[in-house]
Motif scaffolding. Structure first.
Motif, PDB file in Angstrom:
ATOM      1  N   VAL A 181      -1.685  -1.655 -20.837  1.00 39.82           N
ATOM      2  CA  VAL A 181      -3.072  -2.030 -20.580  1.00 39.82           C
ATOM      3  C   VAL A 181      -4.010  -1.252 -21.500  1.00 39.82           C
ATOM      4  N   LYS A 182      -3.746   0.022 -21.661  1.00 35.67           N
ATOM      5  CA  LYS A 182      -4.566   0.850 -22.538  1.00 35.67           C
ATOM      6  C   LYS A 182      -4.505   0.337 -23.971  1.00 35.67           C
ATOM      7  N   TYR A 183      -3.311  -0.069 -24.398  1.00 39.18           N
ATOM      8  CA  TYR A 183      -3.135  -0.582 -25.761  1.00 39.18           C
ATOM      9  C   TYR A 183      -3.945  -1.870 -25.962  1.00 39.18           C
ATOM     10  N   PHE A 184      -3.855  -2.808 -24.997  1.00 35.61           N
ATOM     11  CA  PHE A 184      -4.549  -4.085 -25.155  1.00 35.61           C
ATOM     12  C   PHE A 184      -6.067  -3.937 -25.012  1.00 35.61           C
ATOM     13  N   ALA A 185      -6.507  -3.032 -24.164  1.00 34.55           N
ATOM     14  CA  ALA A 185      -7.946  -2.798 -24.035  1.00 34.55           C
ATOM     15  C   ALA A 185      -8.519  -2.288 -25.362  1.00 34.55           C
ATOM     16  N   ALA A 186      -7.800  -1.370 -25.994  1.00 36.15           N
ATOM     17  CA  ALA A 186      -8.238  -0.855 -27.297  1.00 36.15           C
ATOM     18  C   ALA A 186      -8.164  -1.945 -28.363  1.00 36.15           C
ATOM     19  N   LEU A 187      -7.124  -2.768 -28.273  1.00 37.16           N
ATOM     20  CA  LEU A 187      -6.966  -3.867 -29.232  1.00 37.16           C
ATOM     21  C   LEU A 187      -8.139  -4.834 -29.135  1.00 37.16           C
ATOM     22  N   TYR A 188      -8.546  -5.184 -27.924  1.00 37.49           N
ATOM     23  CA  TYR A 188      -9.645  -6.137 -27.768  1.00 37.49           C
ATOM     24  C   TYR A 188     -10.962  -5.547 -28.272  1.00 37.49           C
ATOM     25  N   GLU A 189     -11.168  -4.265 -28.061  1.00 39.32           N
ATOM     26  CA  GLU A 189     -12.371  -3.629 -28.593  1.00 39.32           C
ATOM     27  C   GLU A 189     -12.400  -3.731 -30.118  1.00 39.32           C
ATOM     28  N   GLU A 190     -11.249  -3.534 -30.734  1.00 39.54           N
ATOM     29  CA  GLU A 190     -11.152  -3.642 -32.187  1.00 39.54           C
ATOM     30  C   GLU A 190     -11.413  -5.072 -32.644  1.00 39.54           C
ATOM     31  N   ILE A 191     -10.889  -6.052 -31.894  1.00 39.84           N
ATOM     32  CA  ILE A 191     -11.109  -7.460 -32.229  1.00 39.84           C
ATOM     33  C   ILE A 191     -12.587  -7.813 -32.120  1.00 39.84           C
ATOM     34  N   GLU A 192     -13.267  -7.295 -31.115  1.00 44.67           N
ATOM     35  CA  GLU A 192     -14.709  -7.550 -30.968  1.00 44.67           C
ATOM     36  C   GLU A 192     -15.487  -6.998 -32.154  1.00 44.67           C
ATOM     37  N   LYS A 193     -15.087  -5.831 -32.646  1.00 40.89           N
ATOM     38  CA  LYS A 193     -15.752  -5.255 -33.817  1.00 40.89           C
ATOM     39  C   LYS A 193     -15.519  -6.117 -35.056  1.00 40.89           C
ATOM     40  N   ALA A 198     -17.036 -10.261 -39.202  1.00 37.08           N
ATOM     41  CA  ALA A 198     -16.342 -11.290 -39.979  1.00 37.08           C
ATOM     42  C   ALA A 198     -17.218 -12.514 -40.224  1.00 37.08           C
ATOM     43  N   LYS A 199     -16.880 -13.259 -41.261  1.00 35.19           N
ATOM     44  CA  LYS A 199     -17.500 -14.542 -41.533  1.00 35.19           C
ATOM     45  C   LYS A 199     -16.836 -15.599 -40.639  1.00 35.19           C
ATOM     46  N   SER A 200     -17.556 -16.662 -40.360  1.00 36.19           N
ATOM     47  CA  SER A 200     -16.966 -17.731 -39.553  1.00 36.19           C
ATOM     48  C   SER A 200     -15.822 -18.384 -40.324  1.00 36.19           C
ATOM     49  N   GLY A 201     -14.837 -18.881 -39.587  1.00 34.99           N
ATOM     50  CA  GLY A 201     -13.660 -19.465 -40.219  1.00 34.99           C
ATOM     51  C   GLY A 201     -12.672 -18.420 -40.682  1.00 34.99           C
ATOM     52  N   THR A 202     -12.645 -17.269 -39.983  1.00 38.50           N
ATOM     53  CA  THR A 202     -11.774 -16.153 -40.366  1.00 38.50           C
ATOM     54  C   THR A 202     -10.827 -15.804 -39.234  1.00 38.50           C
ATOM     55  N   CYS A 203      -9.566 -15.535 -39.580  1.00 39.92           N
ATOM     56  CA  CYS A 203      -8.600 -15.050 -38.594  1.00 39.92           C
ATOM     57  C   CYS A 203      -8.807 -13.549 -38.445  1.00 39.92           C
ATOM     58  N   ILE A 204      -9.083 -13.103 -37.232  1.00 40.24           N
ATOM     59  CA  ILE A 204      -9.372 -11.679 -37.014  1.00 40.24           C
ATOM     60  C   ILE A 204      -8.241 -10.960 -36.275  1.00 40.24           C
ATOM     61  N   TYR A 205      -7.242 -11.711 -35.851  1.00 40.62           N
ATOM     62  CA  TYR A 205      -6.074 -11.078 -35.204  1.00 40.62           C
ATOM     63  C   TYR A 205      -4.898 -12.031 -35.298  1.00 40.62           C
ATOM     64  N   GLU A 206      -3.750 -11.535 -35.722  1.00 38.44           N
ATOM     65  CA  GLU A 206      -2.532 -12.328 -35.780  1.00 38.44           C
ATOM     66  C   GLU A 206      -1.495 -11.762 -34.822  1.00 38.44           C
ATOM     67  N   GLU A 207      -0.941 -12.642 -33.991  1.00 37.69           N
ATOM     68  CA  GLU A 207       0.103 -12.207 -33.069  1.00 37.69           C
ATOM     69  C   GLU A 207       1.386 -11.928 -33.845  1.00 37.69           C
ATOM     70  N   GLY A 208       2.272 -11.167 -33.276  1.00 39.22           N
ATOM     71  CA  GLY A 208       3.512 -10.794 -33.943  1.00 39.22           C
ATOM     72  C   GLY A 208       4.381 -11.987 -34.295  1.00 39.22           C
ATOM     73  N   ASN A 209       5.304 -11.773 -35.228  1.00 38.09           N
ATOM     74  CA  ASN A 209       6.214 -12.823 -35.664  1.00 38.09           C
ATOM     75  C   ASN A 209       7.274 -13.101 -34.596  1.00 38.09           C
ATOM     76  N   VAL A 210       8.216 -13.994 -34.948  1.00 36.47           N
ATOM     77  CA  VAL A 210       9.212 -14.421 -33.971  1.00 36.47           C
ATOM     78  C   VAL A 210      10.051 -13.249 -33.466  1.00 36.47           C
ATOM     79  N   GLY A 211      10.300 -12.248 -34.320  1.00 36.62           N
ATOM     80  CA  GLY A 211      11.073 -11.077 -33.893  1.00 36.62           C
ATOM     81  C   GLY A 211      10.357 -10.273 -32.828  1.00 36.62           C
ATOM     82  N   MET A 212       9.062 -10.045 -33.025  1.00 39.00           N
ATOM     83  CA  MET A 212       8.291  -9.306 -32.033  1.00 39.00           C
ATOM     84  C   MET A 212       8.149 -10.084 -30.731  1.00 39.00           C
ATOM     85  N   ARG A 213       8.081 -11.406 -30.833  1.00 39.00           N
ATOM     86  CA  ARG A 213       7.985 -12.224 -29.615  1.00 39.00           C
ATOM     87  C   ARG A 213       9.285 -12.198 -28.828  1.00 39.00           C
TER      88      ARG A 213
END
Length: 498
Positions: A181-193, A198-213
């Protein structure tokens, strides 16, 4: 049951697989630098709002605008014990910049499916930063444990946020859940920043690849080995193991052999079977899987199996085997949407009921949500399976350039009819002779059947037609050339049509 996980890196693709007791049960292929991995977060710009449909098209920087519908969310609400209230109205205007997350892969002419209710899935929890809700996976049935997990979740969940304990978190400690929970809360704060800058039409977070999933969604105490051929991914997983899960370190293996990894572990034969629309059953019966634009249709056939004495028992046995194999094939091929199965007709109501029960039970092992709707009066069984990522075969096959995706090519007789039409046009233009370069099998067919003999003797009397066979020509392909020379130049393999 022994479970093995595999991730290979081939020609710029990640290939992920799950094997249970040596049999391939899941197979996924995705581009290493996939432009739209499910779970990615974008800063999008609203291009159009469809008020009547409570939906919008959003530019997220891809080739096609994404589709956003009110109420969409990434997590599967059916797995949650409790009601999640999601706004069903989109208060958006054209030009608005919004944070959205990819929910489903693009399909056909449709762009990526989006949600504005982002969520982040870890091994033990799903973090919901956009609305307040605390719950536990419905698959955790022990009431005492549920109460314990709910107390932990309420304690560690940030105010105004949401949290769901996943099935894999059933027996974990307070510290494990709190850490995620602590990790994801910090992650979301970073995504908000990042969103703000960022400019519109920009990817600001990519989920892990098939190995991480696979690590997040599948890895558990049943996994005997987790084999990875990509060095960077192996080091990434090893880093995670050293930090958060010492058990993973014991099963994680780097594949450095010179032979193909899937061939070495005997999985390529299972992959090749996916290319076949027909799947054999243990008793000699078989099923046929046919994909259409609207749905997937599966037909069950007795084949070589004739049973003993009782027809009803023979049919019932075949249908039960088919139900188990169908559940396995839906998972392996990642077939989703509407599936209609034409089982062999059974008279006994008890047999029909048992068939539906077995099918429902087998589908429970699927990580995607499946539902058996029931049996129609015609004996057809309807199934739905949640769709998020593309079917496995979409990366292994492509439309036939000859049959244009129909799965069929022209018959010999029809090809001969086309040749006859072309010859008639050519002779109508004033040519006296003709040379036809064509497929060797079609050439042999014309000669053996004397397919154009009547035309040569009557309509084209006095004209010369040479057939020039080619082994490399596709059956439907031929070239006709007119010639008015007295002495024609033809190769030795040419055959005069008489």
């Amino acid at each position: 049951m022994s479970v093995s996980l595999y991730v290979d890196c081939v020609c710029g693709n990640y290939v992920g697989a799950i094997a249970e007791d040596g049999r391939l049960v899941e197979y996924r292929v995705e581009k290493k630098n996939n432009a739209v991995p499910i779970g990615s977060v974008f800063k999008g710009k609203v291009e159009n709002v469809l008020g009547g449909m409570q939906a919008a098209f959003v530019n997220v920087g891809l080739s096609r605008n994404g589709y956003l519908s009110a109420g969409d969310m990434l997590m599967d609400k059916s797995e949650i014990d409790g009601k999640v209230e999601i706004p069903s109205v989109l208060n958006l205007n054209r030009g608005d910049e919004i944070m959205v997350q990819a929910v489903k892969d693009p399909a056909g002419t449709k762009g990526v499916r989006l949600t504005c209710h982002v969520s982040f899935a870890g091994r033990y929890v799903v973090f919901l930063p956009t609305f307040s809700f605390v719950g536990v996976s419905r698959k955790i049935t022990d009431e005492k444990n549920r109460d314990r997990l709910l107390k932990i979740a309420r304690k560690v969940c940030p105010e105004g946020k949401g949290l769901i304990v996943r099935t894999a978190g059933e027996n974990v400690s307070n510290g494990d859940i709190k850490r995620e929970v602590k990790y994801f809360a910090a992650l979301y704060e970073e995504i908000e920043k990042k969103f703000a800058a960022a400019k519109s039409g920009t990817c600001i977070y990519e989920e892990g690849n098939v190995g991480m999933r696979l690590l997040r969604d599948v890895y558990n105490d049943d996994v005997e080995k987790f084999v990875v051929s990509d060095k960077d991914l192996f080091n990434e997983l090893l880093k995670y193991a050293k930090k958060l899960d010492s058990g993973l370190k014991k099963v994680l293996k780097y594949y450095d052999k010179k032979t193909d990894m899937f061939e070495y572990y005997g999985l390529n034969s299972d992959v090749e079977k996916m290319l076949d629309g027909s799947v054999s059953l243990k008793n000699g019966a078989y099923i046929v899987i046919d994909k259409t634009e609207a749905m997937t249709v599966i037909d069950v056939n007795t084949g070589k199996f004739t049973g003993e004495d009782n027809l009803e028992d023979t049919v019932f046995e075949t249908n039960i085997l088919a139900a188990k194999e169908i559940a396995a094939q839906l998972r392996l091929r990642n077939i989703s949407g509407i599936i209609v199965v034409d089982f062999i007709d059974m008279e006994s109501p008890e047999h029909r009921s048992e068939l539906l029960r077995v099918l429902s039970e087998e589908l429970k092992s699927d990580r995607e949500r499946c539902q058996v709707i029931g049996m129609t009066p015609l004996g057809l069984v309807e199934i739905t399976r949640k769709k998020r990522r593309r079917e496995s075969l979409s990366m292994l096959v492509k439309d036939c350039p000859y049959c244009q995706g129909t799965g069929k090519i022209e018959s010999n007789d029809y090809i001969v009819m086309r040749i006859r039409t072309a010859l008639m046009d050519l002779f109508a233009d004033g040519y006296e002779n003709a040379k036809i370069d064509l497929n060797i099998e079609i050439c042999d067919y014309i000669l053996a059947k004397k397919a154009l003999k009547k035309d040569v003797e009557a309509i084209w009397k006095g004209k010369r037609v040479y057939l020039i066979p080619h082994k490399t020509y596709h059956q439907q392909f031929f070239i006709i050339k007119g010639d008015n020379a007295t002495a024609m130049d033809v190769p030795d393999k040419a055959v005069l049509l008489v």
